[in-house]
Design a protein around this motif. Structure first.
Motif, PDB file in Angstrom:
ATOM      1  N   TYR A 370       0.862  -1.192   0.000  1.00  0.00           N
ATOM      2  CA  TYR A 370       0.000   0.000   0.000  1.00  0.00           C
ATOM      3  C   TYR A 370       0.895   1.238   0.000  1.00  0.00           C
ATOM      4  N   ASP A 371       0.759   2.033  -1.035  1.00  0.00           N
ATOM      5  CA  ASP A 371       1.556   3.245  -1.192  1.00  0.00           C
ATOM      6  C   ASP A 371       0.686   4.468  -0.918  1.00  0.00           C
ATOM      7  N   ASP A 382      -0.922  -3.547  -5.971  1.00  0.00           N
ATOM      8  CA  ASP A 382      -1.600  -2.661  -5.022  1.00  0.00           C
ATOM      9  C   ASP A 382      -2.748  -3.399  -4.334  1.00  0.00           C
ATOM     10  N   LEU A 383      -3.349  -2.713  -3.356  1.00  0.00           N
ATOM     11  CA  LEU A 383      -4.446  -3.331  -2.609  1.00  0.00           C
ATOM     12  C   LEU A 383      -5.785  -3.201  -3.306  1.00  0.00           C
ATOM     13  N   TYR A 410      -8.636   0.371   5.758  1.00  0.00           N
ATOM     14  CA  TYR A 410      -8.320  -0.484   6.916  1.00  0.00           C
ATOM     15  C   TYR A 410      -8.849  -1.904   6.706  1.00  0.00           C
ATOM     16  N   ILE A 413      -6.387  -3.488   4.299  1.00  0.00           N
ATOM     17  CA  ILE A 413      -5.139  -3.881   4.975  1.00  0.00           C
ATOM     18  C   ILE A 413      -5.355  -5.138   5.802  1.00  0.00           C
ATOM     19  N   PRO A 418      -0.961  -6.391   3.282  1.00  0.00           N
ATOM     20  CA  PRO A 418       0.188  -5.915   2.508  1.00  0.00           C
ATOM     21  C   PRO A 418       1.485  -5.999   3.322  1.00  0.00           C
ATOM     22  N   ILE A 421       3.303  -0.819   4.080  1.00  0.00           N
ATOM     23  CA  ILE A 421       2.290   0.230   3.969  1.00  0.00           C
ATOM     24  C   ILE A 421       2.940   1.582   4.223  1.00  0.00           C
ATOM     25  N   TYR A 422       2.332   2.618   3.658  1.00  0.00           N
ATOM     26  CA  TYR A 422       2.803   3.981   3.870  1.00  0.00           C
ATOM     27  C   TYR A 422       1.725   4.729   4.640  1.00  0.00           C
ATOM     28  N   ILE A 433      -3.257  -1.559  12.251  1.00  0.00           N
ATOM     29  CA  ILE A 433      -1.886  -1.136  11.960  1.00  0.00           C
ATOM     30  C   ILE A 433      -1.005  -1.303  13.194  1.00  0.00           C
ATOM     31  N   TYR A 437       2.031  -3.958  12.356  1.00  0.00           N
ATOM     32  CA  TYR A 437       3.096  -3.285  11.590  1.00  0.00           C
ATOM     33  C   TYR A 437       4.076  -2.560  12.507  1.00  0.00           C
ATOM     34  N   ARG A 448       5.089  -5.416   7.936  1.00  0.00           N
ATOM     35  CA  ARG A 448       4.327  -6.351   8.773  1.00  0.00           C
ATOM     36  C   ARG A 448       5.232  -7.011   9.811  1.00  0.00           C
TER      37      ARG A 448
END
Length: 453
Positions: A370-371, A382-383, A410, A413, A418, A421-422, A433, A437, A448
């Motif tokens: 995820y960018d 990508d997601l 969310y 994710i 992913p 993630i950003y 998160i 993460y 992760r």
């Protein structure tokens, strides 16, 4: 100053500026539009379909030309620089097409000075040495215009060539219509003056239509006309994240104030209908910026070559300017070149490249990333259908304001897990998160926990 010596100095200045523009191309910070172009190309190579499998607002045809670079250099940062060099070649062709127009309309006296002034424009050299469709569509449009001015009386063969380039320009980016609108008025005026015939006009527009047809046929195999209008036009017209062009206009004028001064003076020394048509083009193209909802820097650029030609002509024609032409050219380029050198020496793209390398080294080809705005994810899946401009009032909210489509980052994710993630547009305190993460060595870049080595 001796005329031949002046020409030699102009050549030296031009060569220096070309070198600076190439260094800028290689060392400037990457714009996220550049990463968007590469990632879009990569997705196409994975078999994903434009508009259907991932969101886009452009035509896919520039991306076809980028495919060989990914195939040759693979999923590495070398691909980025290969695409940059390719883009720089297109930039040189754009300069050459501008050179041809200036020579055809204003004569050989300004053939170097016009290019020097064009290259000095900060927005122009900064944005058009990037990997973006704007450089290609502008280059094609400028060649189209060059054929219209190749001869005093336009030949039918020139109209055909001009139509071919205009059609190709539209195929790359539909916003090439900003050239086509003033050119249409110019041709209609010439028809009124009986300098061209109705059949000439028909040849020109029929050629454009014939060139565009196969490209549109390709697109309409993917989506229907309504969806084509939605992605390529309606999304831009109704984009929520609008802003005023005044800030960029102010920056452009401040950074290039002498360029605009000599261009403004140059309007008073134009001679003949062809030179006045160039002035008309420059005014309409510059004014078009104020009709755009999201007037980014690249929208100011179509007018710059024509304004530069008018300025170079003023330096050639006005006695007081001509006597100190080299000094005046140096004054025009001094501040912009200083800005370019600062950009080149600040090494701004190193961190961007390190982040891209980190993601590639810490993910497998099957991992998802995820960018959120194409900061680093060039070669991983990508997601979601929405993969860039997820910011407030960006692509996602604009799309949803016109058509209903679910987007819950969310939930995505949590279900798709992913690897990277950003967190720029995420709440890092969200349970999904926080529990899964950890922060990497890069700001806002999370990996992760259960994948930590």
């Amino acid at each position: 100053m001796n005329k031949s010596l002046s020409v030699q100095i102009e050549k030296i200045i031009l060569i220096f500026m070309l070198l600076v523009s190439f260094l800028l191309c290689m060392f400037q910070a990457f714009d996220h539009d550049e990463f968007e172009a590469i990632h879009t190309t990569w997705m196409m190579l994975q078999g994903k379909v434009f508009y259907v499998d991932f969101f886009q607002q452009k035509h896919p045809f520039l991306h076809f030309t980028l495919m060989p670079f990914i195939k040759i250099f693979g999923e590495t940062v070398n691909t980025i620089f290969a695409c940059k060099i390719y883009s720089y070649v297109i930039f040189l062709l754009l300069l050459y097409s501008s050179y041809l127009i200036s020579k055809y309309v204003f004569g050989s006296k300004i053939k170097y000075s016009a290019l020097i002034i064009i290259l000095s424009c900060t927005f122009f050299t900064d944005k058009l040495t990037e990997i973006r469709p704007d450089t290609m569509y502008m280059m094609l449009s400028m060649f189209s215009i060059a054929f219209l001015y190749k001869d005093i009386k336009i030949k039918k063969t020139s109209l055909v060539y001009s139509g071919i380039f205009a059609g190709l320009s539209f195929a790359i980016l539909p916003k090439s219509v900003i050239y086509l609108i003033p050119i249409t008025f110019i041709l209609l005026h010439r028809l009124y003056l009986k300098k061209i015939s109705l059949s000439d006009l028909g040849i020109y527009f029929l050629t454009i239509l014939l060139v565009i047809s196969p490209f549109l046929f390709y697109i309409f195999r993917i989506i229907n006309l309504e969806d084509y209008w939605f992605f390529n036009f309606l999304m831009n017209f109704k984009f929520l994240g609008t802003f005023s062009p005044l800030a960029n206009t102010k920056a452009l004028l401040l950074e290039n104030h002498i360029l605009f001064f000599v261009a403004a003076v140059g309007f008073f020394v134009l001679r003949g209908y062809r030179q006045k048509e160039i002035a008309f083009l420059s005014v309409i193209l510059f004014a078009s910026v104020f009709t755009i909802n999201v007037p980014n820097k690249q929208y100011f650029l179509p007018a710059i070559p024509f304004l530069s030609m008018i300025g170079a002509n003023a330096i050639s024609k006005i006695k007081i300017f001509n006597k100190c032409s080299i000094i005046l050219l140096l004054l025009i380029v001094a501040y912009p070149e200083m800005l370019f050198m600062i950009e080149i020496t600040q090494d701004k793209n190193t961190v961007q490249l390190d982040k891209i390398k980190y993601v590639l080294e810490h993910t497998k080809p099957t991992d998802k990333v995820y960018d959120g705005s194409i900061y680093f994810n060039l070669f991983r899946d990508d997601l979601d259908y929405f993969w860039f401009s997820v910011r407030p009032k960006g692509v996602v909210e604009t799309y949803q304001s016109i058509k209903p489509r679910e987007y819950n980052i969310y939930k995505l994710i949590e279900t798709k897990k992913p690897k990277i993630i950003y967190a720029k547009y995420l709440d890092i305190n969200n349970k999904i998160i926080r529990e899964n993460y950890y922060l990497t060595e890069f700001d806002r870049l999370y990996e992760r926990k259960n994948d930590k080595k």
